[in-house]
Write an enzyme that holds these catalytic residues in place. Structure first.
Site, PDB file in Angstrom:
ATOM      1  N   GLU A   1       0.790  -1.173   0.119  1.00 10.51           N
ATOM      2  CA  GLU A   1      -0.069  -0.008   0.084  1.00 10.51           C
ATOM      3  C   GLU A   1       0.759   1.216  -0.048  1.00 10.51           C
ATOM      4  O   GLU A   1       0.563   2.293  -0.619  1.00 10.51           O
ATOM      5  CB  GLU A   1      -1.034   0.048   1.056  1.00 10.51           C
ATOM      6  CG  GLU A   1      -1.762  -1.209   1.292  1.00 10.51           C
ATOM      7  CD  GLU A   1      -1.278  -2.364   1.978  1.00 10.51           C
ATOM      8  OE1 GLU A   1      -2.421  -3.128   2.902  1.00 10.51           O
ATOM      9  OE2 GLU A   1       0.019  -2.661   2.212  1.00 10.51           O
TER      10      GLU A   1
ATOM     11  N   CYS B   1      -2.273  -4.371   6.971  1.00 13.29           N
ATOM     12  CA  CYS B   1      -1.982  -4.487   8.401  1.00 13.29           C
ATOM     13  C   CYS B   1      -2.665  -3.478   9.608  1.00 13.29           C
ATOM     14  O   CYS B   1      -2.411  -2.487   9.128  1.00 13.29           O
ATOM     15  CB  CYS B   1      -0.402  -4.806   8.536  1.00 13.29           C
ATOM     16  SG  CYS B   1       0.535  -3.217   8.143  1.00 13.29           S
TER      17      CYS B   1
ATOM     18  N   ARG C   1      21.000 -23.249  -7.024  1.00 16.02           N
ATOM     19  CA  ARG C   1      21.955 -22.881  -8.248  1.00 16.02           C
ATOM     20  C   ARG C   1      21.296 -21.851  -9.370  1.00 16.02           C
ATOM     21  O   ARG C   1      20.624 -22.097 -10.174  1.00 16.02           O
ATOM     22  CB  ARG C   1      22.398 -23.961  -9.031  1.00 16.02           C
ATOM     23  CG  ARG C   1      23.269 -25.130  -8.114  1.00 16.02           C
ATOM     24  CD  ARG C   1      23.912 -25.992  -8.881  1.00 16.02           C
ATOM     25  NE  ARG C   1      22.821 -26.872  -9.598  1.00 16.02           N
ATOM     26  CZ  ARG C   1      22.367 -27.973  -8.888  1.00 16.02           C
ATOM     27  NH1 ARG C   1      22.635 -28.138  -7.751  1.00 16.02           N
ATOM     28  NH2 ARG C   1      21.326 -28.953  -9.363  1.00 16.02           N
TER      29      ARG C   1
END
Length: 366
Positions: free
Chosen positions: A46, A69, A201
């Site tokens: 955001e 959150c 790898r």
């Protein structure tokens, strides 16, 4: 929201232990800002989208793939940032089951008079962060068991030779799976037989992967070696000389303790079952405490069987080569015979794709 989900996916190799999140800000039907979460500790999606807008987002609509959150962690709460910015509406793909959020982000937005809608492309959002959600809710990582095998479900000849059963394309995909994992679990038998590095790898990843996703070439998953019979002398095997390795050995007093040997090696002492085998669930619980969200199992048939029989594998990733190795070759699954076909719970096939000359089958635990 489709654009936000696509942006979120760019970070799926780099955001752990955080979820991958994307955000798009729209005004008058035009995208004015967009962004995604790049890495834990850095700004959330955001905030990146609002910075991208370059001007006021007041009155705009914000599309975000996960509930904003509501708590102070490494970064301030995004829900409060959206309120302060004056957005008019927030469309959320799915809620966040994290106990620190879990509806609180939505409440902050609604209490500020912002219109909130939840559930647009919810299934796609849940799929994107499947490992994060399981880890947060159950305090145990999402486990994928990877097997490269022949048509007759063999992983090596009777003398142990296995290079190469599967195609180069399949082996490239395995490197991608390792890059997306926080830890790789194997057994002492595999270490003794193959002396593997079990690292990523990065030079084997295709250019397309680097174009499509954020990739941190410095990131290597934690290698976890289960050594129930204490057969491993770390000085004899190459993986213990680079990166981070957690060597798991039996605990004599049922206490979970660890011992740092050097910069590469840590020994973790885990409880065992009645047969003297290390308790896999205890190992997974320890990895969860270390914020490992996604675990890849690359092991022999015995350890694979333990994950399957204890129903600790969330997903099977099978690379099946069009070859038949014969009755004496080593089997991929050393599972006990079932007592009845009626009691079997089938895996749910997610995808079957071509992988070079092989087939790549992904299946979920039913």
């Amino acid at each position: 929201m489709k654009r936000a989900l696509k942006l979120a996916a760019r970070g799926k190799f780099t955001t752990s232990p955080n979820p991958a999140v994307g955000c798009v800000i729209v005004r008058n039907g035009m995208i004015i800002g967009e962004g995604y979460h790049h890495k834990a500790g850095e700004p959330h999606a955001e905030i990146m989208a609002m910075r991208s807008a370059g001007s006021s987002v007041a009155g705009a609509t914000c599309y975000v793939t996960l509930e904003p959150c509501s708590h102070y962690g490494r970064t301030p709460p995004c829900a409060k940032a959206l309120v302060k910015a004056g957005v008019k509406r927030v469309v959320i793909a799915c809620g966040d089951p994290n106990p620190q959020v879990a509806g609180r982000g939505v409440k902050i937005l609604k209490d500020a008079g912002i219109e909130v809608d939840v559930g647009l492309y919810e299934n796609k959002a849940l799929k994107l962060n499947r490992a994060f959600f399981k880890s947060i809710v159950k305090n145990i990582p999402y486990v994928t068991v990877k097997i490269g095998m022949s048509l007759d479900a063999k992983i090596a000849l009777s003398d142990g030779r296995s290079k190469w059963i599967t195609s180069e394309k399949s082996r490239q995909t395995v490197q991608k799976m390792r890059a997306a994992s926080d830890a790789i679990i194997t057994g002492s038998g595999t270490v003794i037989a193959d002396n593997p590095l079990l690292n990523v790898r990065y030079d084997e990843l295709s250019a397309k992967v680097f174009e499509k996703y954020d990739i941190n070439k410095e990131k290597q998953p934690l290698r976890v070696v289960l050594d129930s019979r204490q057969r491993i002398n770390p000085d004899d095997y190459v993986m213990f000389s680079q990166g981070k390795v957690l060597l798991v050995r039996p605990s004599l007093d049922s206490k979970n303790i660890s011992e740092q040997i050097n910069e590469h090696l840590e020994i973790f002492y885990a409880p065992c079952d009645f047969a003297g085998r290390i308790c896999i669930s205890a190992v997974l619980s320890e990895l969860s405490k270390r914020q490992c969200r996604k675990v890849l199992v690359e092991a022999g048939s015995t350890l694979v069987a333990s994950f399957l029989q204890e129903r600790l594998a969330d997903e099977l990733a099978l690379f099946v080569a069009p070859k038949v190795l014969g009755v004496n070759a080593k089997t991929a699954f050393a599972c006990d015979e079932v007592s009845s076909l009626d009691c079997l719970k089938p895996y749910k096939i997610l995808t079957i794709k071509r992988s070079g000359k092989d087939f790549f089958v992904r299946a979920l635990l039913a």
